[in-house]
Design an enzyme around this catalytic site. Sequence first.
Site, PDB file in Angstrom:
ATOM      1  N   LYS A 138       0.695  -1.338  -0.086  1.00  0.00           N
ATOM      2  CA  LYS A 138      -0.193  -0.150  -0.037  1.00  0.00           C
ATOM      3  C   LYS A 138       0.887   1.332   0.031  1.00  0.00           C
ATOM      4  CE  LYS A 138      -3.707   2.267   2.780  1.00  0.00           C
ATOM      5  NZ  LYS A 138      -4.745   1.722   3.739  1.00  0.00           N
ATOM      6  N   SER A 145      -9.199   1.707   3.047  1.00  0.00           N
ATOM      7  CA  SER A 145      -8.459   2.429   2.238  1.00  0.00           C
ATOM      8  C   SER A 145      -7.256   1.551   1.584  1.00  0.00           C
ATOM      9  CB  SER A 145      -7.703   3.597   2.654  1.00  0.00           C
ATOM     10  OG  SER A 145      -7.058   3.028   3.879  1.00  0.00           O
ATOM     11  N   SER A 148      -9.722  -0.394   7.060  1.00  0.00           N
ATOM     12  CA  SER A 148      -9.245  -0.411   5.857  1.00  0.00           C
ATOM     13  C   SER A 148      -8.306  -1.549   5.357  1.00  0.00           C
ATOM     14  CB  SER A 148      -8.123   0.753   5.870  1.00  0.00           C
ATOM     15  OG  SER A 148      -8.860   1.993   5.983  1.00  0.00           O
TER      16      SER A 148
END
Lengths: 467, 63
Positions: free
Chosen positions: A79, A155, A179
């Site tokens: 990420k 996210s 997330s």
Amino acid sequence: MTEIPPTIADAAAALRSGELTSVALTTACLEAADALDAQIGCYIERFDETALAAAAEADRALAAGDDLGPLQGIPLGIKDIIATDEGPTTAQSLILDPRWGDQGDAPVVARLRAAGGVITGKTTTMEFACGMTDPEKPFPIPRNPWNLDRWPGGSSSGTGNGIAAGLFLGGLGTDTGGSIRAPSAYCGISGIKATFGRVPKSGCVPLGYSLDHIGPMARSARDCALMLDVLAGYDASDPYAADVPVADYSSGLDGDLSGLTLGVDRVHTVDRAEDPAVVAAFDAVLAELEAAGATVEEISLPYYDELGATTMATAFAEAFAYHRNDLASRWSDYGRSTRKFIARGALISAADFVQAQRVRTIALAAMTEAFAPYDAVITPTALAGAPPALGIELDDILGSICTPVWNAVGFPALSVPMGFASDGLPLSLQVIAAPFGEAVTFKVGDALQRRTDWHLRVPPIAAPLAA
Amino acid sequence: MTAPDPAELVPMLLSAAGVTPPADEVAQIVAAYPAMRAGVDALYAVPDLADVAPVLSFSPVPA
């Protein structure tokens, strides 16, 4: 064309039997990205050259008998709020100073690399791990590979949709209110937010200092356990890191739940679902877990709604402290959703923040007592399938996710697939344990996955590339 | 005591923090405020908190 094995465990076995090389596997994953990334918006930056070099080194080492464990030679996505040696970290934002990433590998990335992991690139996130996609900003729009009009969750969007579409076999997400677990749920894969402090989070752009977690995402619970075996452990660079012995998470996954008692809180979770398919899938999962030997009992979780509000108030305040100066001077450089979300921190008083932390104290004690008779508690991860990719705000979905509670108390929570909603999108089970009880969450998730194949289902757009 | 009007309070708090969004975005933050405020205010209604300290930690020794 090389077929991509469905799981890390399968790929690790194939690499050791000689059926597969890491170079072939990594090449296949990069070709999958060539074919699909324009549609799903997984990568912000790809590291093809260094990934293939790492893959070649993994092949050389394995051939020489230098076995670093099951992550060796496995393609992994990171990420893009976590620092890596190869490239810049953007947090999918125009705000973050590009020099922030000059620090090199975050401890979690260094651990994956030391275990032989092949870092294929940086994946999309919601800006600074909050807010929703802003099409006006110069970043990819992440989409759900099961339905490109739907959101992959966030996210940790790109790590989720990349695993589901076969662009890599595992990756890192972060979780401040859900997330890791929401994109795992919406994309039909597995992911765990371990106990707060279990995985060091230095080298990661903060959102909520006392709520943030880094954790693994992969197709199966077993794969997540294999990754947590490498990721877990104290690191002095993170002031919140827990100096607690690390378990062997991937051992003892035998499918036998005899002797385990699972608590089920329906009132706060599944009873609030509007889609009858969610209730049916959840009840079917309960039957599978009982068939595997578990005893299931009803439980009422204390302070459930208050802990949800606590997570949000704490996140608003902690995020606003980090972003206030930039919001004041560069408002329009933030995405619309992100800036409106974080600005709410200005509406939380200092007393509100302290009160939220007092509630955490009393709720943590009550939740610990409530968990005492149980080995784990299970709920849905979300009460519906993925929402639309564009045109929604975080407020629109907060009521349908069952994740933020566990950030306020820091308990480990694993999400695993449990079927499909009425609209054909993946649904997910959440398995929560007392602090440092990750092993039992994996045991439950793995037992379910031995009896079902939801985690092995592949979105139609990726089916031609899967094994 | 009458609760303050979010349409007046929210812009004031944002401005006090140095944040000045355009009017349409202020309106959206105002619209979201009552639900957020209700959630936060409910935390003051939690019973048995009188002697409870917050989960803040501090050490006089630098990390």
